[in-house]
Write a protein that holds these residues in place. Structure first.
Motif, PDB file in Angstrom:
ATOM      1  N   TYR A 173       7.539  67.396 -33.715  1.00  0.00           N
ATOM      2  CA  TYR A 173       8.120  68.745 -33.771  1.00  0.00           C
ATOM      3  C   TYR A 173       9.611  68.724 -34.098  1.00  0.00           C
ATOM      4  CZ  TYR A 173       3.764  70.451 -31.738  1.00  0.00           C
ATOM      5  OH  TYR A 173       2.441  70.769 -31.524  1.00  0.00           O
ATOM      6  N   MET A 203       3.017  72.354 -25.509  1.00  0.00           N
ATOM      7  CA  MET A 203       3.041  71.942 -26.909  1.00  0.00           C
ATOM      8  C   MET A 203       2.040  72.700 -27.767  1.00  0.00           C
ATOM      9  SD  MET A 203       5.648  70.226 -26.580  1.00  0.00           S
ATOM     10  CE  MET A 203       5.933  69.972 -28.326  1.00  0.00           C
ATOM     11  N   TRP A 259      -3.636  69.300 -26.356  1.00  0.00           N
ATOM     12  CA  TRP A 259      -2.207  69.005 -26.506  1.00  0.00           C
ATOM     13  C   TRP A 259      -2.008  67.961 -27.600  1.00  0.00           C
ATOM     14  CZ3 TRP A 259       1.488  70.322 -22.371  1.00  0.00           C
ATOM     15  CH2 TRP A 259       2.758  69.739 -22.527  1.00  0.00           C
ATOM     16  N   GLY A 309       4.158  65.100 -28.520  1.00  0.00           N
ATOM     17  CA  GLY A 309       5.054  66.098 -29.105  1.00  0.00           C
ATOM     18  C   GLY A 309       6.007  65.531 -30.125  1.00  0.00           C
ATOM     19  N   TYR A 363       8.935  67.122 -26.036  1.00  0.00           N
ATOM     20  CA  TYR A 363       9.136  66.866 -27.468  1.00  0.00           C
ATOM     21  C   TYR A 363       9.240  65.362 -27.761  1.00  0.00           C
ATOM     22  CZ  TYR A 363      10.241  71.739 -28.815  1.00  0.00           C
ATOM     23  OH  TYR A 363      10.190  73.085 -29.102  1.00  0.00           O
TER      24      TYR A 363
END
Length: 516
Positions: free
Chosen positions: A107, A51, A69, A104, A99
């Protein structure tokens, strides 16, 4: 105008035939791609691992000096979002489960639309409560924190047997479907991204059968992050398991090339084939990444670009480029201006004539070695204290990979900044434990011309002083927090380094002036 990015995770440069892979590795479609594109010989990572690299793909600036991260921040400029605002339709097809985790989650909404294929690695996909779900011993080399991931991986594999059931196969099928349905439309960008050939190296029998060492093989396909403890034969088998999965990636890349041939997309479609990082397959006595310094097996990445404006194909490019250049290249292709916070450069002229965009590249991991290369030498600066302190995360999105920061981690946080790229916004300053294991390696300096495998660190005080000055200048350019210098035993500037630093700065400014 259209653009396609085919992104693989953990794609090893040294295992691809266009980059001189062993002759037993089968990647014919990467050879085919090399004949249709500019092949970059000096492409480097920026921020590690997954990430952090994807944040660079959006923001065009490095992540690792300020935080570990995490998601896109409220103040981040996303190139994907900028494309959408400029009327370019953006679509993501991926099986990359990170993701959809805490670290994450911001994104994929930047794209106009997205599709997610389940089942990779330890994706918590299929629910199974029966005792049989926990049968089998996990790899003893995997830390306890990954037992849950291993548990889900064992469940997932029960539903991924036939080749068409593999997440990679489904991802490429969906990506190609998008291409076919929109081939006659204009101004769109497709990011077709697969988690493969990331570990575990699980692939269909049709690809395993191409490698004689894997006939009848049912050994562990998930190497532990850390030193090699296996026999030479076991190491060799693991490399073949990676190669079988890599050949599957090659096969699906070939299907994208087939569609581009069939629909004559080469005339108006930018094609980027890239990765976030590589992987150690026993080299330097280690597996994987993040536990050891970022040797070239991890840091030196493959990159292929076809630009229909220049039509350069079958040529090699020696200029030093990085992940942060790719979002700016996409913006330039669609005529969209990058923001002032983006530090990458468009590779349009580099593709055309190998025009350089930088004199040096900075790369690393939050709390790890901070590294710099000028293409000839690589310098990896280690922490000077065993506890790897002082180290802080600067963020407004305090999440780890699969969890939020705990209340105990937030007890002593402060409000700091604003930093140069946070749009006037203060950020949280949170103490980070970092990675203490990296201290044992010390600082390392390599000459890639005489020692391309980085097996013999060199001792040269004068050269190290120059590389330190280069490192400091790039850290300053990235607004590195003051404690990063303290952690590395450096000062933002010094009398000895000042002349070299200024020389490096003039060189970088010369590159920019040449571009303009």
């Amino acid at each position: 105008m259209k653009a396609i990015m085919v992104m693989f995770d953990t794609l090893n440069r040294h295992m691809l035939s266009p980059y001189g892979a062993p002759d037993w590795v089968q990647t014919p479609h990467f050879d085919r791609l090399a004949q249709r594109s500019a092949v970059f010989l000096n492409s480097y990572i920026g921020s590690m691992p997954c990430m952090p690299a994807r944040r660079e793909l959006h923001t065009g600036r490095h992540n690792f000096l300020h935080r570990s991260w995490g998601p896109l921040e409220p103040f981040d400029d996303s190139a994907i979002e900028l494309l959408g605002q400029a009327g370019v339709y953006t679509h993501l097809v991926t099986d990359h489960q990170h993701y959809w985790e805490d670290g994450g989650g911001t994104y994929h909404p930047r794209y106009e639309s997205f599709e997610f294929v389940r089942g990779q690695e330890g994706d918590p996909w299929k629910g199974e409560v029966s005792p049989e779900a926990t049968e089998g011993k996990p790899n003893s080399g995997i830390p306890l924190t990954y037992q849950k991931i291993l548990h889900h991986d064992r469940i997932n594999r029960k539903h991924i047997v036939a080749e068409e059931q593999f997440p990679q196969a489904q991802t490429f099928e969906l990506g190609i479907d998008f291409i076919r349905r929109n081939a006659q439309q204009n101004r769109w960008f497709l990011q077709l991204e697969t988690f493969d050939p990331h570990e575990p190296f699980y692939s269909p029998e049709s690809f395993r059968s191409l490698y004689p060492k894997l006939i009848g093989d049912r050994g562990n396909d998930w190497p532990a992050y850390g030193p090699v403890s296996e026999t030479d034969d076991e190491v060799e088998r693991m490399r073949h398991r990676y190669a079988a999965l890599l050949t599957m990636c090659d096969d699906h890349l070939g299907k994208v090339l087939d569609v581009m041939d069939e629909l004559d997309l080469w005339k108006n479609t930018l094609l980027i084939v890239n990765t976030d990082h590589g992987f150690l397959l026993g080299e330097h006595g280690h597996w994987a990444k993040c536990v050891q310094p970022f040797y070239n097996e991890v840091a030196h990445t493959p990159l292929f670009i076809w630009d229909p404006r220049s039509k350069v194909q079958g040529e090699r490019r020696n200029s030093l480029v990085q992940t942060i250049d790719l979002p700016v290249t996409l913006l330039d292709y669609f005529g969209v201006q990058p923001t002032s916070d983006m530090q990458g450069q468009s590779l349009r002229a580099t593709i055309t004539s190998d025009l350089p965009v930088r004199k040096a590249a900075l790369f690393g991991l939050h709390g790890g070695h901070v590294c710099v290369t000028d293409g000839r030498y690589v310098y990896m600066r280690a922490a000077v204290r065993e506890d790897n302190q002082p180290l802080y995360d600067y963020t407004l999105m305090p999440t780890h990979m699969r969890s939020r920061f705990s209340p105990s981690e937030l007890q002593d946080m402060e409000l700091a900044g604003p930093l140069s790229f946070t749009k006037g916004t203060p950020v949280l300053k949170i103490r980070s434990a970092g990675r203490g294991t990296l201290h044992q390696f010390g600082s390392l300096l390599f000459d890639l011309e005489t020692d391309p495998r980085q097996e013999h660190p060199i001792q040269d005080e004068e050269l190290e002083a120059k590389m330190v000055a280069l490192l400091i200048w790039h850290m300053q350019e990235n607004d590195a927090p003051i404690e990063q210098y303290e952690r590395l035993g450096l000062k933002p500037c010094s009398t000895r380094d000042e002349e070299v630093t200024h020389s490096s700065k003039r060189s970088n400014e010369g590159v920019k002036e040449h571009q303009s």
